[in-house]
Design a protein around this motif. Structure first.
Motif, PDB file in Angstrom:
ATOM      1  N   CYS A 136     -25.184  20.470  30.094  1.00 41.51           N
ATOM      2  CA  CYS A 136     -25.246  19.009  30.206  1.00 41.51           C
ATOM      3  C   CYS A 136     -25.940  18.411  28.976  1.00 41.51           C
ATOM      4  O   CYS A 136     -26.980  17.763  29.070  1.00 41.51           O
ATOM      5  CB  CYS A 136     -25.965  18.608  31.490  1.00 41.51           C
ATOM      6  N   GLN A 141     -22.266  15.106  28.382  1.00 45.47           N
ATOM      7  CA  GLN A 141     -22.495  14.146  29.468  1.00 45.47           C
ATOM      8  C   GLN A 141     -21.909  12.778  29.156  1.00 45.47           C
ATOM      9  O   GLN A 141     -21.358  12.112  30.044  1.00 45.47           O
ATOM     10  CB  GLN A 141     -23.995  14.026  29.779  1.00 45.47           C
ATOM     11  N   THR A 274     -20.038   7.622  38.987  1.00 44.67           N
ATOM     12  CA  THR A 274     -21.167   8.546  38.976  1.00 44.67           C
ATOM     13  C   THR A 274     -20.828   9.832  39.723  1.00 44.67           C
ATOM     14  O   THR A 274     -21.102  10.939  39.245  1.00 44.67           O
ATOM     15  CB  THR A 274     -22.402   7.879  39.604  1.00 44.67           C
ATOM     16  N   LEU A 288     -30.179   9.779  36.469  1.00 44.60           N
ATOM     17  CA  LEU A 288     -29.376   9.036  35.499  1.00 44.60           C
ATOM     18  C   LEU A 288     -30.092   7.757  35.092  1.00 44.60           C
ATOM     19  O   LEU A 288     -30.815   7.150  35.893  1.00 44.60           O
ATOM     20  CB  LEU A 288     -28.019   8.665  36.091  1.00 44.60           C
ATOM     21  N   VAL A 303     -28.179  11.426  31.211  1.00 44.84           N
ATOM     22  CA  VAL A 303     -28.046  12.245  32.415  1.00 44.84           C
ATOM     23  C   VAL A 303     -29.029  13.396  32.266  1.00 44.84           C
ATOM     24  O   VAL A 303     -28.888  14.220  31.372  1.00 44.84           O
ATOM     25  CB  VAL A 303     -26.614  12.800  32.575  1.00 44.84           C
TER      26      VAL A 303
END
Length: 333
Positions: A136, A141, A274, A288, A303
């Motif tokens: 991530c 992201q 989301t 977030l 994120v």
């Protein structure tokens, strides 16, 4: 009260929940107290405990399953009984001081690889899988957010100085830069944090940009407020963050004591986007950050798959119960 190594409930019942985090993690304590109150057996440990204070023994069985245990002096988990892993904030493996540097480097790789036996266990809920956390990154992201229908500020990642000037002009001359990795920075024995900052015109073509990659974004100049959204499985817990004029207005992490909070309601398209983004990223949990402009547009800017949540009073109890529910049932929706 911090839950010490090996804390759990229900006598000799083999824990179904494994919690991997550092020794003094007050955020984890909220959830562990709730699991204790429910009588849900768990075992809390840290990667730093292995292999100096805990042992792992796993044997491959016919058919591909692993059997064995990861345990400490007083408690542990039976791999065949494990149903949920909360991979919270583990610290690095520690080794005997008698080992040389090269020996410790080799041992570290061995220990990390051995821990992936947990990933090979079937029907185990992860919050989150370590690889999903590692994957991530900012580029991943932001791309997932845009592909999921969320609004993302114009973004440039580059080490070409001339490209920054061109990008800045396309953004009306107002751009910011932020680190691609963690914000903690140590130099000369001093520990600090690298916050979001504006990039003035005289720095757009700075030759030092060529030394490494940098992330630049259009600054949301008409910011109304920000929203921290904590996601637990399919549940969203949004809180509006109001920063006064000053450093916190650009990056609220610079002065958290000055912040105000209020109830926030996410538009339906943001909720849907989301959840789709979380699916694309393979995350069960994340924190977030959105910037909401004067027109009500929600711009996703970060994120964090291991983001904190207990510092916001308004949602602390709800998130505590949501995480406890998830770990207790051992599967996501």
């Amino acid at each position: 009260m911090a839950f010490p190594f090996g804390q759990g409930t229900c006598g000799e019942v083999s824990p179904h929940v494994l919690v991997v985090t550092y020794a003094l993690d007050p955020t984890a304590d909220y959830v562990l107290r709730e699991l204790n109150a429910r009588g849900v057996p768990f075992w809390r440990t840290d990667l730093a405990d292995f292999p100096t204070r805990t042992t792992l023994s796993a044997e491959l069985r016919p058919g591909g399953g692993w059997a064995g245990s990861w345990s400490g002096e007083a408690r542990g988990v039976d791999l065949s009984e494990l149903r949920a892993v909360w991979w919270r904030k583990p610290t690095r493996h520690e080794f005997a001081r008698t080992m040389s540097g090269p020996e410790q480097q080799f041992a570290s790789v061995q220990a990390k690889q051995a821990m992936t036996v947990l990933s090979a266990l079937p029907d185990v809920l992860w919050v989150n899988r370590p690889q999903a956390n590692a994957d991530c990154t900012k580029p991943v992201q932001l791309a997932a957010a845009a592909a999921s229908g969320l609004t993302v500020p114009e973004t440039l990642i580059t080490n070409v100085p001339s490209d920054v000037a061109e990008f800045a002009k396309s953004c009306g001359g107002r751009i910011i830069t932020k680190v691609l990795g963690g914000i903690v920075h140590t130099e000369g024995g001093m520990r600090g944090q690298l916050y979001t900052r504006r990039v003035p015109e005289e720095q757009w073509s700075d030759p030092r940009i060529a030394l490494t990659a940098h992330l630049f974004q259009r600054e949301i100049t008409d910011k109304a407020y920000e929203i921290r959204v904590t996601v637990v499985d399919d549940q969203l817990f949004p809180v509006a963050i109001h920063a006064p004029a000053g450093p916190a207005r650009l990056d609220w992490r610079q002065d958290s004591s000055s912040l105000g909070y209020s109830t926030a309601v996410l538009p339906g398209y943001v909720q849907d986007g989301t959840r789709e983004m979380m699916r694309r990223l393979g995350l069960v949990y994340a924190a977030l950050d959105f910037i909401v402009d004067s027109k009500g547009v929600h711009h996703l800017v970060d994120v964090n798959p291991g983001g904190q949540w207990a510092w916001i009073d308004r949602t602390r109890d709800a998130i505590t119960h949501a995480l406890a529910d998830l770990l207790q049932k051992g599967h996501s929706t």
